[in-house]
Design an enzyme around this catalytic site. Structure first.
Site, PDB file in Angstrom:
ATOM      1  N   ARG A 113      57.013  22.475  65.880  1.00  0.00           N
ATOM      2  CA  ARG A 113      57.906  22.918  64.799  1.00  0.00           C
ATOM      3  C   ARG A 113      59.277  22.291  65.039  1.00  0.00           C
ATOM      4  NH1 ARG A 113      54.699  28.185  64.957  1.00  0.00           N
ATOM      5  NH2 ARG A 113      54.045  28.493  62.789  1.00  0.00           N
TER       6      ARG A 113
ATOM      7  N   ASN B 252      49.447  30.718  57.341  1.00  0.00           N
ATOM      8  CA  ASN B 252      50.528  31.685  57.118  1.00  0.00           C
ATOM      9  C   ASN B 252      51.057  31.552  55.692  1.00  0.00           C
ATOM     10  OD1 ASN B 252      50.249  32.068  59.843  1.00  0.00           O
ATOM     11  ND2 ASN B 252      52.061  30.886  60.403  1.00  0.00           N
ATOM     12  N   ASP B 253      51.336  30.302  55.313  1.00  0.00           N
ATOM     13  CA  ASP B 253      51.850  30.082  53.966  1.00  0.00           C
ATOM     14  C   ASP B 253      50.718  30.069  52.946  1.00  0.00           C
ATOM     15  OD1 ASP B 253      54.675  30.008  54.003  1.00  0.00           O
ATOM     16  OD2 ASP B 253      54.570  28.155  55.153  1.00  0.00           O
TER      17      ASP B 253
ATOM     18  N   HIS C   9      44.951  25.128  89.774  1.00  0.00           N
ATOM     19  CA  HIS C   9      46.362  24.767  89.858  1.00  0.00           C
ATOM     20  C   HIS C   9      46.596  23.503  90.653  1.00  0.00           C
ATOM     21  CE1 HIS C   9      47.663  28.995  88.597  1.00  0.00           C
ATOM     22  NE2 HIS C   9      47.773  28.143  87.616  1.00  0.00           N
TER      23      HIS C   9
ATOM     24  N   ARG D 246      55.440  18.054  63.300  1.00  0.00           N
ATOM     25  CA  ARG D 246      55.621  18.375  61.888  1.00  0.00           C
ATOM     26  C   ARG D 246      57.017  17.934  61.461  1.00  0.00           C
ATOM     27  NH1 ARG D 246      55.071  24.360  59.700  1.00  0.00           N
ATOM     28  NH2 ARG D 246      56.938  24.764  60.921  1.00  0.00           N
TER      29      ARG D 246
ATOM     30  N   ARG E 235      55.068  36.762  53.251  1.00  0.00           N
ATOM     31  CA  ARG E 235      54.487  36.927  54.594  1.00  0.00           C
ATOM     32  C   ARG E 235      55.352  37.776  55.522  1.00  0.00           C
ATOM     33  NH1 ARG E 235      54.912  30.675  56.786  1.00  0.00           N
ATOM     34  NH2 ARG E 235      55.408  31.444  58.849  1.00  0.00           N
TER      35      ARG E 235
END
Ligand code: PEP
Ligand code: MG
Length: 527
Positions: A253, A414-415, A150, A293, A425
């Protein structure tokens, strides 16, 4: 017992004050170090034995704390894992704080420092680091320590160059001797001669690379390099990613950022607001790569400012790149915001396109992006890469053609699984058919990786499979270069990858491609 509980309350107050102070001085990632330490004060695994030692063994609170903390800390310190060792440093920090409170001492501080001090120490605890005034301290050299500790997060947050693992000899440097330090290369020069002084002081120091706190090089047990990135949709997640040692963001995203902005602005977010949102992510990641993206709206991700109309099959309808190409002004505006943020934060840009199903879509999108880039001008000197998400079987099957023009691949399992298996899904009724280990999906992943490598491109996986312990060994065996996973899953995936043997997994992955069912693949892996 009363003294113990008084000390716990006092320590909680001190830690809260420390994290509030750090949050305003540096940021949430640094504050979180002490928020996490405060959790120890309520941890029954520590408190129960301390209370038992006081009540049953008649120990004084100080001694009970020492015995129990020492026991836990010394076990953790013997472990190899750098994150666990970082937790040990936190435990020691809390232990010292409690003992100081019980003995009436002031909270730990580094003492008086003169301006331009380079602090040399065996190691530093988080609160010792946080107590260093950054206007006095020009650098920190630790004989021990680890990049994951840390102290590294805190030093970076405070803007103090840090060198760890310099070895015990550094402790023999007498106070007051002139020392040169370069946090980006790990260079420590005691009493430099004229040539060295001129060399290092005449040119401005290179920017500090600012690796994530645990962003140590990740390799499988037998030394195959695997990059570990994070999937995020907000600044808070990016902060968690950094704390958990991501080497960068593998999937931002942006539609999540857009949805948040749209709900606070009530309309299509303006370019400046979006640039500010991107900027926060760049700032948080402090120079680490961020793969953005382009907006992936539609399907299961409607956005309030887009009218999707009635679609019989939203997953097969107007979504991803299709929306962007149909709304070139919107796409251009979002891309301009990205270049604006990158220019402000002086950073490279990696943009990837969702739901590409043919090369023509990629080329049309590239044209729009290139035009924005030329107009933005100021970012032309930065590296820019345009990549493709492989999440439609057609893209995987034509990956060789795509890899000639797209500069990187990120496989959205996923897709890809949804479309390969014709299996929604998100529909629990067909969930048992949704199998990433289905050889059909594995073959498409393999084709994509092979095509990327044939053109010297990287192949990442950013779907949930990248964090699935059943699938990760196969992905590694198939030659995937990067995994991008939910920020909270980084530590577990790091540990898993370290336990794998690439040389042993390669033939297994090849064999998996020849099998007929996901069950057979599972049986192969269990063998
Ligand atoms: C994917 O499809 O695997 C992916 C990462 O994208 P998303 O889950 O956002 O559709
Ligand atoms: Mg997707």
């Amino acid at each position: 017992m009363l003294r113990l509980h008084g000390a716990l309350t006092e320590a909680a107050g001190q830690l809260e004050a420390l994290s509030t102070d750090l949050r305003s001085r540096t940021g949430a990632a640094e504050a979180a170090v002490f928020e996490a330490q405060a959790l120890f004060l309520h941890d029954p695994a520590l408190l129960a034995p301390i209370e038992a030692a006081i009540l049953e063994d008649g120990l004084q609170a100080e001694l009970a704390i020492d015995v129990v903390f020492e026991d836990t800390t010394s076990t953790l310190e013997t472990l190899e894992d750098s994150e666990i060792r970082a937790r040990a440093a936190d435990l020691r920090d809390v232990q010292q704080r409690l003992i100081a409170i019980l003995s009436g001492d002031a909270p730990p501080t580094p003492g008086t420092l003169v301006r331009d001090t380079i602090v040399v120490a065996p190691d530093l605890l988080p609160s010792e680091t946080a107590g260093l005034a950054s206007d006095m301290v020009r650098g920190i050299v630790l004989a021990g320590g680890a990049p994951a500790a840390h102290v590294a997060i805190l030093a970076r947050g405070l803007g103090i160059p840090l060198v760890v693992g310099a070895g015990d000899t550094v402790l023999q440097v007498a106070p007051g001797r002139e020392t040169l330090l370069d946090g980006s290369t790990g260079l420590v020069l005691v009493e430099p001669d004229e040539v060295e002084r001129t060399r290092y002081l005449s040119s401005p120091p290179p920017p500090i690379a600012a690796p994530g706190p645990s962003a140590s090089r990740l390799e499988t047990g037998d030394g195959r390099r695997v990059r570990l990135f994070a999937n995020v949709g907000s600044r808070a997640e990016a902060e968690l990613a950094l704390r958990n040692g991501a080497e960068g963001i593998g999937l931002l995203r942006t539609e999540f950022l857009l949805a948040t902005l749209a709900s606070s602005h009530g309309a299509v977010p303006g370019e400046d607001a979006l640039a500010a949102a991107y900027g926060e992510i760049y700032e948080t990641m402090a120079g680490l790569p961020v793969v953005v993206r382009a907006m992936d709206a539609g399907g299961d991700k409607p956005l309030p400012f887009l009218d999707f109309g009635q679609e019989a099959n939203p997953a097969l309808g107007w979504r991803g790149i299709r929306v962007l190409l149909d709304q070139p002004d919107l796409f251009a505006a979002q891309t301009r915001a990205l270049f604006q943020a990158a220019a402000i934060h002086d950073t490279d840009i990696r943009l990837m396109l969702p739901l590409i199903s043919n090369l023509d879509e990629f080329r049309r999108a590239r044209e729009i992006v290139e035009q924005v880039r030329q107009e933005a001008g100021s970012t032309l000197q930065h590296q820019f890469r345009l990549g493709v998400m492989v999440e439609v079987p057609a893209a995987a099957l034509t990956a060789d053609a795509l890899a000639r023009e797209a500069e990187f691949f990120s496989i959205g399992t996923n897709d890809l699984a949804q479309y390969t298996l014709a299996c929604d899904r998100g529909n629990p009724r067909v969930a048992q058919l949704y199998q990433v280990l289905h050889p059909a999906v594995l073959r498409l992943i393999e084709m994509s990786v092979r095509a990327a490598h044939a053109m010297g491109r990287t192949a990442a996986v950013c779907g949930e499979a990248a964090a699935d312990p059943d699938v990760v060994p196969l992905l590694i065996g198939l030659g995937v270069d990067e995994l991008s996973v939910g920020a909270a899953k980084l530590p577990a995936v790091r540990q898993l990858v370290r336990s794998l043997d690439y040389v042993e997994l390669r033939p297994r992955a090849a064999e998996a491609l020849t099998l007929a069912t996901a069950d057979e693949v599972r049986a192969l892996l269990a063998r």
